[in-house]
Design an enzyme around this catalytic site. Structure first.
Site, PDB file in Angstrom:
ATOM      1  N   ASN A 160      15.546 -10.930  -8.238  1.00  0.00           N
ATOM      2  CA  ASN A 160      15.040  -9.630  -8.350  1.00  0.00           C
ATOM      3  C   ASN A 160      15.942  -8.575  -7.867  1.00  0.00           C
ATOM      4  O   ASN A 160      16.812  -8.846  -7.063  1.00  0.00           O
ATOM      5  CB  ASN A 160      13.804  -9.508  -7.231  1.00  0.00           C
ATOM      6  CG  ASN A 160      12.523  -9.887  -7.694  1.00  0.00           C
ATOM      7  OD1 ASN A 160      11.902  -9.556  -8.777  1.00  0.00           O
ATOM      8  ND2 ASN A 160      11.818 -10.410  -6.762  1.00  0.00           N
ATOM      9  N   PRO A 195       5.115 -19.533  -3.466  1.00  0.00           N
ATOM     10  CA  PRO A 195       4.217 -19.193  -2.493  1.00  0.00           C
ATOM     11  C   PRO A 195       4.264 -17.704  -1.783  1.00  0.00           C
ATOM     12  O   PRO A 195       5.482 -16.940  -1.883  1.00  0.00           O
ATOM     13  CB  PRO A 195       4.500 -20.057  -1.172  1.00  0.00           C
ATOM     14  CG  PRO A 195       6.135 -20.418  -1.507  1.00  0.00           C
ATOM     15  CD  PRO A 195       6.150 -20.296  -3.054  1.00  0.00           C
ATOM     16  N   ILE A 241       4.523 -15.276   0.700  1.00  0.00           N
ATOM     17  CA  ILE A 241       5.166 -15.665   2.128  1.00  0.00           C
ATOM     18  C   ILE A 241       4.343 -14.759   3.013  1.00  0.00           C
ATOM     19  O   ILE A 241       3.812 -15.075   4.145  1.00  0.00           O
ATOM     20  CB  ILE A 241       6.575 -15.156   2.143  1.00  0.00           C
ATOM     21  CG1 ILE A 241       7.293 -16.162   1.329  1.00  0.00           C
ATOM     22  CG2 ILE A 241       7.066 -15.315   3.830  1.00  0.00           C
ATOM     23  CD1 ILE A 241       8.777 -15.839   1.249  1.00  0.00           C
ATOM     24  N   LYS A 291      -3.588  -4.371  -2.282  1.00  0.00           N
ATOM     25  CA  LYS A 291      -2.758  -5.549  -1.869  1.00  0.00           C
ATOM     26  C   LYS A 291      -2.707  -5.692  -0.351  1.00  0.00           C
ATOM     27  O   LYS A 291      -2.878  -6.615   0.216  1.00  0.00           O
ATOM     28  CB  LYS A 291      -1.314  -5.092  -2.169  1.00  0.00           C
ATOM     29  CG  LYS A 291      -0.169  -6.072  -2.433  1.00  0.00           C
ATOM     30  CD  LYS A 291       1.190  -5.912  -2.914  1.00  0.00           C
ATOM     31  CE  LYS A 291       0.971  -5.621  -4.415  1.00  0.00           C
ATOM     32  NZ  LYS A 291       2.382  -5.213  -5.039  1.00  0.00           N
ATOM     33  N   LYS A 316      -4.052  -9.509   0.615  1.00  0.00           N
ATOM     34  CA  LYS A 316      -3.251 -10.032   1.559  1.00  0.00           C
ATOM     35  C   LYS A 316      -3.605 -10.191   3.079  1.00  0.00           C
ATOM     36  O   LYS A 316      -2.722 -10.756   3.733  1.00  0.00           O
ATOM     37  CB  LYS A 316      -1.689  -9.641   1.270  1.00  0.00           C
ATOM     38  CG  LYS A 316      -1.277  -9.839  -0.286  1.00  0.00           C
ATOM     39  CD  LYS A 316       0.118  -9.815  -0.422  1.00  0.00           C
ATOM     40  CE  LYS A 316       0.843  -9.323  -1.815  1.00  0.00           C
ATOM     41  NZ  LYS A 316       2.332 -10.134  -1.913  1.00  0.00           N
TER      42      LYS A 316
HETATM   43  O1  C5P Z   1       2.597  -9.138  -4.515  1.00  0.00           O
HETATM   44  P1  C5P Z   1       3.869  -8.081  -4.190  1.00  0.00           P
HETATM   45  O2  C5P Z   1       5.338  -9.060  -4.611  1.00  0.00           O
HETATM   46  O3  C5P Z   1       4.003  -7.051  -5.084  1.00  0.00           O
HETATM   47  O4  C5P Z   1       3.772  -7.705  -2.709  1.00  0.00           O
HETATM   48  C1  C5P Z   1       4.833  -7.071  -2.057  1.00  0.00           C
HETATM   49  C2  C5P Z   1       4.862  -7.534  -0.634  1.00  0.00           C
HETATM   50  O5  C5P Z   1       4.365  -9.208  -0.446  1.00  0.00           O
HETATM   51  C3  C5P Z   1       6.041  -7.633   0.068  1.00  0.00           C
HETATM   52  O6  C5P Z   1       6.084  -7.131   1.356  1.00  0.00           O
HETATM   53  C4  C5P Z   1       6.882  -8.815  -0.485  1.00  0.00           C
HETATM   54  O7  C5P Z   1       7.964  -9.063   0.776  1.00  0.00           O
HETATM   55  C5  C5P Z   1       5.692  -9.704  -0.124  1.00  0.00           C
HETATM   56  N1  C5P Z   1       5.894 -11.063  -0.954  1.00  0.00           N
HETATM   57  C6  C5P Z   1       5.768 -12.127  -0.212  1.00  0.00           C
HETATM   58  N2  C5P Z   1       5.998 -13.493  -0.920  1.00  0.00           N
HETATM   59  C7  C5P Z   1       5.700 -13.302  -2.263  1.00  0.00           C
HETATM   60  C8  C5P Z   1       5.804 -12.066  -2.894  1.00  0.00           C
HETATM   61  C9  C5P Z   1       5.560 -10.869  -2.224  1.00  0.00           C
HETATM   62  O8  C5P Z   1       6.032 -12.160   0.947  1.00  0.00           O
HETATM   63  N3  C5P Z   1       6.017 -14.297  -2.911  1.00  0.00           N
END
Ligand code: C5P
Length: 410
Positions: free
Chosen positions: A210, A306, A308, A338, A342
């Protein structure tokens, strides 16, 4: 609570019988998380050996001003700059007199002259010497210059007298020292921060990743440290140096980032997920470089990584968990969903469709959203924004913190 985490303290020891207590004081300061460097005057070494203090502080003891070898290692100016605080315990009547008159005739007085750090003294002397007009005048002079005096206490003295002049006990001195730093909103807290991108290997030379410079996560790590927290920075590959005094755990893939995040998670009070984690990774990593074939279209098979921050937010006990939502449209509504999905306590939303903020830019503008509040912070440098965000996160954390960890002084 590790109230002196990350703090760099010079412990100055001058000549007095109470110097034997400086050994215990060194141990307590270290136990509270401080990095301690001991500077001794010549007469202090008559009461306690530098070797004892070297062993307890884990650092060489500094003694001489005009020692070329010592100056080449860490000289008096470097020591003066290194210190977050200078604590002189015991401070003898003679040392107070030299300091009050502005002398720089040995290493410790020179460091005191050269430093911008706060200076605290724990006087220790015979009661008559303490009461002496000269000493009292020196004490007043030092206090008028902003130096702090811890004590002295009143009681029985080594010489058999009773009265004022006893050095305070090491635990009291350590407590007063810690109190000098108590302004930080995250003092004694442990903060984990993920930052940067992850790399998901396809073969030994290629990966999926990314856009992410890591600047926001690193700025947050520094701001949290400045607010008094102990910070664990879990970083994907970035072109940024490890911030001073912050332990960096370097990772590559999302799975590695997850493992590093879960390690010692029970010690974590606040988890901030600023990393741009790859959502998917190749189902298999080719052992050798994938060769270019004749086909025009190549298919990659990916499997979901996963999540995180969601894993952390659903662990037990759960730290106060903060996520980021980088969106290109419907920023606020996506961020809110979100937050819920989450199980986050807070989400920081930013619009990455704009080229002047986000990703590789030095600036950012964000909206901080909790279950009940929404607040927009105006565009600012990532460093300035990080300090504001840490204050918001700390305020929300303190509002929601139910259990406080046990106070730990040593
Ligand atoms: O789902 P999305 O990627 O948009 O969510 C962003 C948030 O989730 C950020 O805080 C990012 O660090 C965290 N994230 C994560 N593990 C992932 C995907 C996103 O911790 N696999």
């Amino acid at each position: 609570m590790q109230r002196l985490t990350n703090k760099q303290i010079i412990l100055g020891i001058t000549g007095g019988i109470a110097a034997y207590k400086s050994a215990e004081l060194t141990r307590i300061l270290k136990g509270a998380g401080a990095e301690v460097r001991v500077v001794m005057t010549a007469s202090a070494t008559e009461f306690i050996t530098p070797l004892t203090l070297q062993a307890l502080s884990g650092n060489p003891v500094h003694q001489h001003l005009l020692d070329a070898e010592a100056e080449a290692g860490m000289g008096h100016i470097e020591l003066a700059k290194w210190a977050d605080l200078i604590l002189i315990a015991p401070a003898s009547a003679n040392f107070m007199a030299r300091l009050a008159s502005g002398q720089g005739d040995d290493l410790l007085t020179t460091i005191c002259l050269a430093t911008d750090a706060p200076i605290c003294l724990a006087p220790a002397m015979n009661q008559a010497m303490w009461r002496d007009e000269g000493t009292q005048k020196n004490a007043t002079t030092l206090e008028s210059r902003g130096l702090k005096l811890f004590g002295p206490g009143v009681g029985e003295q080594a010489c058999g007298d009773t009265g004022p002049g006893r050095m305070l006990e090491p635990t009291e001195i350590a407590e007063l020292t810690a109190a000098q730093f108590d302004r930080g909103s995250l003092t004694g807290k442990t903060v984990f921060i993920t930052a940067g991108p992850t790399r998901e290997p396809l073969d030994p030379v290629r990966y999926i990743s990314n856009h992410s410079s890591g600047k926001m996560g690193y700025a947050l790590a520094e701001a949290a440290m400045e607010a008094g927290a102990k910070v664990k920075l879990i970083s994907g590959p970035v072109n940024l140096p490890a911030p001073a005094r912050i332990g960096r755990t370097s990772v590559e893939s999302a799975e590695e980032m997850l493992n590093a995040s879960l390690e010692d998670l029970s010690l974590c009070d606040i988890f901030i997920a600023a990393a741009a984690v790859a959502d998917y990774r190749p189902t298999a990593i080719a052992e050798h470089k994938i060769k270019k074939g004749s086909e025009e279209i190549m298919e990659l098979h990916l499997v979901k990584n996963p999540d995180i921050v969601a894993t952390v937010a659903n662990s037990s006990p759960k730290p106060f968990t903060v996520g980021f939502a980088a969106e290109t449209r419907d920023v606020i509504s996506y961020a809110k969903s979100k937050l819920e999905r989450k199980n986050l306590d807070l989400i920081i939303a930013n619009d990455v469709s704009r080229s002047d903020i986000g990703f590789n830019s030095d600036e950012n503008a964000v909206t901080v959203i909790s279950a009940t509040t929404t607040e927009t912070l105006p565009q600012a440098s990532k460093r300035q924004l990080a300090s504001k965000l840490i204050e918001k996160i700390a305020a929300q954390y303190h509002g929601s913190a139910v259990t406080e960890k046990e106070i730990e002084t040593a």
